[in-house]
Design a protein around this motif. Sequence first.
Motif, PDB file in Angstrom:
ATOM      1  N   UNK A  19       3.637  12.644   9.250  1.00  0.00           N
ATOM      2  CA  UNK A  19       4.394  11.837   8.292  1.00  0.00           C
ATOM      3  C   UNK A  19       3.449  10.894   7.546  1.00  0.00           C
ATOM      4  N   UNK A  20       2.480  10.359   8.243  1.00  0.00           N
ATOM      5  CA  UNK A  20       1.497   9.473   7.605  1.00  0.00           C
ATOM      6  C   UNK A  20       0.696  10.245   6.558  1.00  0.00           C
ATOM      7  N   UNK A  21       0.329  11.479   6.863  1.00  0.00           N
ATOM      8  CA  UNK A  21      -0.419  12.299   5.906  1.00  0.00           C
ATOM      9  C   UNK A  21       0.429  12.552   4.666  1.00  0.00           C
ATOM     10  N   UNK A  22       1.698  12.889   4.856  1.00  0.00           N
ATOM     11  CA  UNK A  22       2.583  13.132   3.715  1.00  0.00           C
ATOM     12  C   UNK A  22       2.736  11.860   2.882  1.00  0.00           C
ATOM     13  N   UNK A  23       2.918  10.722   3.547  1.00  0.00           N
ATOM     14  CA  UNK A  23       3.017   9.456   2.828  1.00  0.00           C
ATOM     15  C   UNK A  23       1.762   9.142   2.029  1.00  0.00           C
ATOM     16  N   UNK A  24       0.610   9.389   2.616  1.00  0.00           N
ATOM     17  CA  UNK A  24      -0.652   9.141   1.906  1.00  0.00           C
ATOM     18  C   UNK A  24      -0.799  10.083   0.714  1.00  0.00           C
ATOM     19  N   UNK A  25      -0.301  11.315   0.850  1.00  0.00           N
ATOM     20  CA  UNK A  25      -0.330  12.243  -0.289  1.00  0.00           C
ATOM     21  C   UNK A  25       0.563  11.747  -1.426  1.00  0.00           C
ATOM     22  N   UNK A  26       1.734  11.228  -1.069  1.00  0.00           N
ATOM     23  CA  UNK A  26       2.637  10.693  -2.094  1.00  0.00           C
ATOM     24  C   UNK A  26       2.020   9.485  -2.800  1.00  0.00           C
ATOM     25  N   UNK A  27       1.361   8.625  -2.038  1.00  0.00           N
ATOM     26  CA  UNK A  27       0.689   7.473  -2.639  1.00  0.00           C
ATOM     27  C   UNK A  27      -0.430   7.945  -3.562  1.00  0.00           C
ATOM     28  N   UNK A  28      -1.190   8.944  -3.122  1.00  0.00           N
ATOM     29  CA  UNK A  28      -2.284   9.465  -3.951  1.00  0.00           C
ATOM     30  C   UNK A  28      -1.756  10.091  -5.235  1.00  0.00           C
ATOM     31  N   UNK A  29      -0.604  10.745  -5.148  1.00  0.00           N
ATOM     32  CA  UNK A  29      -0.040  11.406  -6.326  1.00  0.00           C
ATOM     33  C   UNK A  29       0.485  10.404  -7.349  1.00  0.00           C
ATOM     34  N   UNK A  30       0.945   9.252  -6.896  1.00  0.00           N
ATOM     35  CA  UNK A  30       1.529   8.276  -7.824  1.00  0.00           C
ATOM     36  C   UNK A  30       0.573   7.139  -8.170  1.00  0.00           C
ATOM     37  N   UNK A  31      -0.614   7.142  -7.602  1.00  0.00           N
ATOM     38  CA  UNK A  31      -1.558   6.041  -7.839  1.00  0.00           C
ATOM     39  C   UNK A  31      -2.161   6.150  -9.237  1.00  0.00           C
ATOM     40  N   UNK A  32      -2.302   5.012  -9.877  1.00  0.00           N
ATOM     41  CA  UNK A  32      -2.945   4.993 -11.188  1.00  0.00           C
ATOM     42  C   UNK A  32      -4.244   4.190 -11.181  1.00  0.00           C
ATOM     43  N   UNK A  33      -4.502   3.505 -10.101  1.00  0.00           N
ATOM     44  CA  UNK A  33      -5.704   2.702  -9.942  1.00  0.00           C
ATOM     45  C   UNK A  33      -6.714   3.492  -9.107  1.00  0.00           C
ATOM     46  N   UNK A  34      -7.973   3.569  -9.513  1.00  0.00           N
ATOM     47  CA  UNK A  34      -8.963   4.337  -8.733  1.00  0.00           C
ATOM     48  C   UNK A  34      -9.088   3.882  -7.277  1.00  0.00           C
ATOM     49  N   UNK A  35      -8.961   2.580  -7.031  1.00  0.00           N
ATOM     50  CA  UNK A  35      -9.048   2.082  -5.662  1.00  0.00           C
ATOM     51  C   UNK A  35      -7.899   2.634  -4.812  1.00  0.00           C
ATOM     52  N   UNK A  36      -6.707   2.649  -5.370  1.00  0.00           N
ATOM     53  CA  UNK A  36      -5.549   3.194  -4.643  1.00  0.00           C
ATOM     54  C   UNK A  36      -5.717   4.680  -4.374  1.00  0.00           C
ATOM     55  N   UNK A  37      -6.262   5.395  -5.329  1.00  0.00           N
ATOM     56  CA  UNK A  37      -6.489   6.835  -5.131  1.00  0.00           C
ATOM     57  C   UNK A  37      -7.479   7.055  -3.997  1.00  0.00           C
ATOM     58  N   UNK A  38      -8.574   6.300  -4.001  1.00  0.00           N
ATOM     59  CA  UNK A  38      -9.593   6.455  -2.948  1.00  0.00           C
ATOM     60  C   UNK A  38      -9.003   6.097  -1.584  1.00  0.00           C
ATOM     61  N   UNK A  39      -8.249   5.007  -1.508  1.00  0.00           N
ATOM     62  CA  UNK A  39      -7.658   4.608  -0.230  1.00  0.00           C
ATOM     63  C   UNK A  39      -6.623   5.625   0.252  1.00  0.00           C
ATOM     64  N   UNK A  40      -5.835   6.168  -0.666  1.00  0.00           N
ATOM     65  CA  UNK A  40      -4.841   7.176  -0.287  1.00  0.00           C
ATOM     66  C   UNK A  40      -5.524   8.452   0.201  1.00  0.00           C
ATOM     67  N   UNK A  41      -6.562   8.877  -0.484  1.00  0.00           N
ATOM     68  CA  UNK A  41      -7.273  10.082  -0.045  1.00  0.00           C
ATOM     69  C   UNK A  41      -7.981   9.848   1.282  1.00  0.00           C
ATOM     70  N   UNK A  42      -8.461   8.642   1.502  1.00  0.00           N
ATOM     71  CA  UNK A  42      -9.034   8.290   2.803  1.00  0.00           C
ATOM     72  C   UNK A  42      -7.958   8.362   3.885  1.00  0.00           C
ATOM     73  N   UNK A  43      -6.748   7.889   3.558  1.00  0.00           N
ATOM     74  CA  UNK A  43      -5.629   7.987   4.493  1.00  0.00           C
ATOM     75  C   UNK A  43      -5.266   9.430   4.800  1.00  0.00           C
ATOM     76  N   UNK A  44      -5.278  10.286   3.788  1.00  0.00           N
ATOM     77  CA  UNK A  44      -5.004  11.719   4.002  1.00  0.00           C
ATOM     78  C   UNK A  44      -6.064  12.305   4.917  1.00  0.00           C
ATOM     79  N   UNK A  45      -7.319  11.993   4.637  1.00  0.00           N
ATOM     80  CA  UNK A  45      -8.410  12.547   5.447  1.00  0.00           C
ATOM     81  C   UNK A  45      -8.321  12.084   6.901  1.00  0.00           C
TER      82      UNK A  45
END
Length: 72
Positions: A19-45
Amino acid sequence: VPTMLHTPLMSGANAVHGVIVVGAMLVAATADDPLRIVLALLGVFLGTVNVVGGFVVTDRMLEMFRKRPGDR
């Protein structure tokens, strides 16, 4: 943890991490700030590493309790 409880507990833990991986994917998909994208992808990883590691640990634990051919 007794053998009978180990597998359900690990399955539950893996489900939570899934569930955490899915949530991080959703955050990465809706992120518009590069920092948020990096943190979300780190969460997915990290979540994915945790799920895979959980399955590996579960498999190794269950392997310890399997009877080998020739054992009584």
